[in-house]
Design a protein around this motif. Structure first.
Motif, short mmCIF file in Angstrom:
data_model
loop_
_atom_site.label_atom_id
_atom_site.label_comp_id
_atom_site.label_asym_id
_atom_site.label_seq_id
_atom_site.Cartn_x
_atom_site.Cartn_y
_atom_site.Cartn_z
N TYR A 117 42.14 48.78 47.84
CA TYR A 117 41.71 47.82 48.87
C TYR A 117 40.21 47.57 48.83
N SER A 118 39.53 48.06 47.81
CA SER A 118 38.06 48.00 47.82
C SER A 118 37.50 46.86 46.98
N TYR A 119 38.36 46.20 46.21
CA TYR A 119 37.84 45.19 45.27
C TYR A 119 38.02 43.77 45.80
N ALA A 120 39.15 43.50 46.43
CA ALA A 120 39.40 42.17 46.98
C ALA A 120 38.87 42.10 48.42
N HIS A 121 38.47 40.90 48.86
CA HIS A 121 37.99 40.80 50.24
C HIS A 121 39.16 40.53 51.20
N GLU A 122 38.86 40.57 52.51
CA GLU A 122 39.93 40.53 53.51
C GLU A 122 40.92 39.39 53.28
N GLN A 123 40.39 38.19 53.06
CA GLN A 123 41.27 37.02 52.92
C GLN A 123 42.18 37.17 51.71
N GLN A 124 41.61 37.68 50.61
CA GLN A 124 42.42 37.89 49.40
C GLN A 124 43.48 38.95 49.66
N GLU A 163 44.14 40.01 34.22
CA GLU A 163 43.38 39.14 35.11
C GLU A 163 44.27 38.72 36.28
N ALA A 164 43.75 38.79 37.49
CA ALA A 164 44.55 38.38 38.64
C ALA A 164 43.64 37.88 39.76
N GLU A 165 44.13 36.91 40.50
CA GLU A 165 43.35 36.36 41.61
C GLU A 165 43.32 37.38 42.77
N PHE A 166 44.45 38.08 42.91
CA PHE A 166 44.55 39.08 43.99
C PHE A 166 44.61 40.46 43.34
N GLN A 167 43.45 41.08 43.26
CA GLN A 167 43.23 42.23 42.41
C GLN A 167 43.32 43.53 43.22
N PHE A 168 44.50 44.17 43.20
CA PHE A 168 44.67 45.46 43.89
C PHE A 168 44.86 46.60 42.90
N SER A 169 44.66 46.33 41.60
CA SER A 169 44.87 47.39 40.61
C SER A 169 43.57 48.13 40.28
N LYS A 170 42.44 47.48 40.50
CA LYS A 170 41.15 48.10 40.17
C LYS A 170 40.65 48.91 41.36
N SER A 171 40.58 50.24 41.22
CA SER A 171 39.99 51.03 42.30
C SER A 171 38.48 51.04 42.09
N LEU A 172 37.93 49.82 42.18
CA LEU A 172 36.49 49.62 42.06
C LEU A 172 35.99 48.96 43.34
N ILE A 173 34.68 48.94 43.49
CA ILE A 173 34.12 48.34 44.70
C ILE A 173 33.65 46.93 44.39
N ASP A 174 34.02 46.01 45.28
CA ASP A 174 33.60 44.62 45.18
C ASP A 174 32.07 44.56 45.01
N PRO A 175 31.60 44.01 43.89
CA PRO A 175 30.15 43.95 43.67
C PRO A 175 29.40 43.30 44.83
N ALA A 176 30.10 42.41 45.59
CA ALA A 176 29.43 41.74 46.71
C ALA A 176 29.04 42.74 47.79
N LEU A 177 29.65 43.92 47.80
CA LEU A 177 29.32 44.92 48.83
C LEU A 177 28.15 45.81 48.42
#
Lengths: 474, 474
Positions: B451-458, B110-124
């Motif tokens: 870079y696809s899971y966290a948003h710009e600010q994260q 679990e991490a607040e800044f998630q760059f390990s999951k090559s998944l797409i942010d569900p919000a997109l």
């Protein structure tokens, strides 16, 4: 154990059985194009048949262009053929064998009178109510379709199953002792792949669920068989086998056993975990129709009697709760979880979250058990119609107390492989006994009839056709 | 090939690597409780290290209660321990190794800044539109949730995929050359289980997708590695390896390669099928982000250049079309189908029909490609933010043309395993290079950033933390 690999159905000439043995494995890719096949000597030793028999089988395959000979070095697999051998076989017995060696193939046959699928008639399922749940689902989980599940399965669902089985069926498990799978089939596969190594022995019931045998065989296991009768298991035989063969695990379907429908009595359920502990053998309890009973609830699962954590329990809801979702679960002590989870991760990275949440919503609704009890009544009626038809014959069977199948034995001299061949010409499908029992010569006189997929009128008409064809002497 | 099994990360003492080698396999159930472990002699030969190194590793494991010694007969696996060794390891490097040996474990952090999951942010993702499709679905298929799919997959979906890929991407395939799987992960597993036998060689890219290596290893294959650079493959090296090692298949991710993001050039895509035919090696082309590109469409898949049917193409829509449905497909010539279908049947009896039909509805709607092009723009923006942060450093990377990852190389002396250890204390997650590359010493200086899971600010904040921590000397 080599010999048990060999079919011993008397209705087939021995060399035809060797042909069958080779063709099925070539088609399954066990040997690939231009790969050398076992020598006549080694195969005759493996199968426990005479070398001339193996030689004759290879000749037959050669004539059909399935294998070729390279100078003197032996037999090789021919390149894949657009028209596979089985469509060329003329002998109905060989043809029957080639088509009907696996449950999957039998069940893929299209038939108007469908007694081979131990599935539930979709017309008996609450499709409309599920539709409402599904329409409602996205309100509860707006990002459901964009989200992956954890590999072990959705925590909310695992917690629900754990508390439900604990309060209702005295399982005493927690969410971390549950792993969600895509149906019981995947559960068996994951257990086999995480526990069974090449050369291990695996104990199975005779007869038993064919695809499970196939899974263990693919893991390189040698199968050991224990008989199942209307009295249940022979625990002395099981203890002897556990002592002598030291099986890694015992794969069992003790409740409404598949295909016989037998329920293992409570006394044996209590003793099995003790044997398992004594001989260090795991019990894999496959339970796919626990809630489908006609008069009284079946005895509690073996898992609930196991105090030493030797039992891995597979509870499948895929057949009778929401088939389309393919949800089952493995319940076991935490020590098994790392291995199972690692395999689940490699196998499919976790079951789809949509299916798990939709199942959860139904599982939580009071409607589920209301529906299941209605379902039991409907299935019992169909079973009774089928049994009424059987009473017109001199065949033998035990009246099922639940589940979806009747296991029927025909008189001496009958061959259900050949019978299915004739029945398919009249659009009647069932499963020949040999699919469940590779080692019992008597299996060729047996068949499994499922009464849950066809409706009463189809059962009545289909059974009449089946019985008529069985009595036609050919 | 024995030595390639062995990690050669210089930052770890050799005996610590042997500890890691053993612990991971014990936890994966490769050896079970009270089972005898390999002798010091045999393990030192397998791993190509000195016997004293293996001895020291066994001593370490013994101290941690992970193994025990039975008189003089060797080392045995201790019964499962409530507190596994990895939580006891003090050396951060060992600890890093023990925690972060597999992609699955890293991604489960679990991490607040998630760059390990090559998944797409569900919000997109168009969750609302999918909801409409889902609510609408039962009108089209009222009995959907009560029905099983065929093992090969829903015919309507297979036909749609075949005609779509044929008309749009020149695949020239028919529905019977498509098999539906539950994600690319299952596709790789089914192919491995139907084609790879113990002792076979399997050629893989270096670096490559870790779980694929794990699958082939579990099938008993020996891995052979071929390098991938910004120019693509080294075809001379590949031809030499095909000639010398005779690999059964070459597993590749030639489009937005995972983890490097590299696209294999068209010329090499044309030549590979010829090499495959010449040396009888199958190509397994894993294509999981084909439609996620930033400037121009990637080159056509290798499958479309293969005129001799040596390529099995895995097209996954699970990452970027509807992740929650876990839908992927294997496209290959019919000769592979019997083996693949047999494995799919044993693995899970066919993917759920609900998921296939829902995917089909979306696939048929004009909205899908509209959404995908929006998605590409959104992901490109996130990639550019991440690259902007990287430009503050002296690290090396290649700007991705598509896909979900940047592959970054840190300066000499850096160890991304240790770095992740520190980053996790500040809730920043990424994947250390060693997960993708067991054989390159340089891998311990590399890492994969998604870079696809966290948003710009994260991304901005998380990267600042990561870079700051990397420059803290410890």
């Amino acid at each position: 154990m080599g010999k048990t690999i060999m079919m011993t159905d008397n209705s087939l000439k021995l060399y035809e059985q060797v042909v069958h043995y080779l063709v099925v494995r070539i088609e399954a890719g066990e040997w690939t194009e231009h790969e050398k096949l076992p020598s006549v000597r080694s195969l005759s030793e493996l199968l426990g048949v005479h070398r001339l028999t193996v030689f004759k089988a290879y000749q037959e395959l050669k004539e059909h262009g399935k294998v070729y000979v390279k100078d003197k070095s032996g037999y090789y697999v021919s390149p894949a053929d657009p028209a596979p051998i089985m469509d060329q076989a003329d002998d109905p017995a060989v043809s029957a064998w080639l088509h009907w060696d696996s449950l999957d193939r039998v069940q893929s046959l299209e038939a108007e009178f469908q007694f081979s699928k131990s599935l539930i008639d979709p017309a008996l399922l609450p499709n409309r109510f599920w539709g409402e749940l599904m329409r409602d689902l996205l309100n509860h989980y707006p990002r459901l379709l964009g989200t992956y599940s954890t590999n072990q399965g959705d925590l909310e669902l695992r917690s629900e199953l754990a508390s439900h089985l604990t309060s209702r069926e005295r399982f005493y498990i927690s969410a971390d002792e549950v792993l969600i799978t895509s149906g019981a089939q995947q559960a068996i596969d994951l257990i086999a792949r995480s526990l069974v190594k090449p050369g291990d022995r695996v104990l199975v019931e005779r007869p038993t669920y064919g695809p499970a045998m196939e899974i263990f065989r693919k893991q390189g296991a040698k199968l050991v068989f224990t008989d199942i009768t209307s009295e249940g298991y022979d625990l002395d035989q099981i203890e002897l086998l556990m002592k002598q063969e030291k099986p890694k695990l015992f794969y069992m379907t003790p409740t409404f056993q598949n295909p016989t429908g037998i329920n293992i009595p409570v006394e044996q359920r209590k003793q099995l975990p003790e044997l398992a502990e004594q001989y260090g053998c795991f019990l894999v309890e496959d339970d796919s129709t626990y809630d489908i009973y006609f008069k009284e609830k079946p005895p509690a699962p073996i898992f609930t009697y196991d105090t030493t954590g030797h039992t891995l329990y597979i509870r499948s809801y895929s057949k009778y709760v929401v088939p389309g979702l393919r949800i089952a679960a493995i319940m076991c002590r935490p020590r098994f979880m790392p291995g199972l989870q690692a395999m689940k991760t490699l196998a499919d990275n976790g079951s789809p979250l949509l299916n798990q949440k939709l199942f959860l919503r139904y599982f939580q609704s009071p409607r589920m058990y209301q529906h299941i009890s209605k379902l039991c009544t409907a299935i019992q009626l169909r079973m009774e119609v089928m049994e009424k038809c059987l009473k017109e014959t001199d065949w033998r069977w035990t009246t099922p107390q639940g589940g979806l199948n009747i296991w029927v034995e025909l008189p001496e001299g009958m061959d259900t492989g050949r019978l299915l061949h004739r029945c398919m010409e009249h659009s009647v499908a069932f499963v020949p006994g040999t699919v469940f029992d590779p080692s019992d010569p008597g299996a060729s006189r047996k068949l499994r009839l499922s009464y849950s997929y066809a409706h009463e009128q189809q059962i009545y008409e289909g059974m009449s056709r089946l019985i008529e064809l069985a009595h036609k002497k050919v």
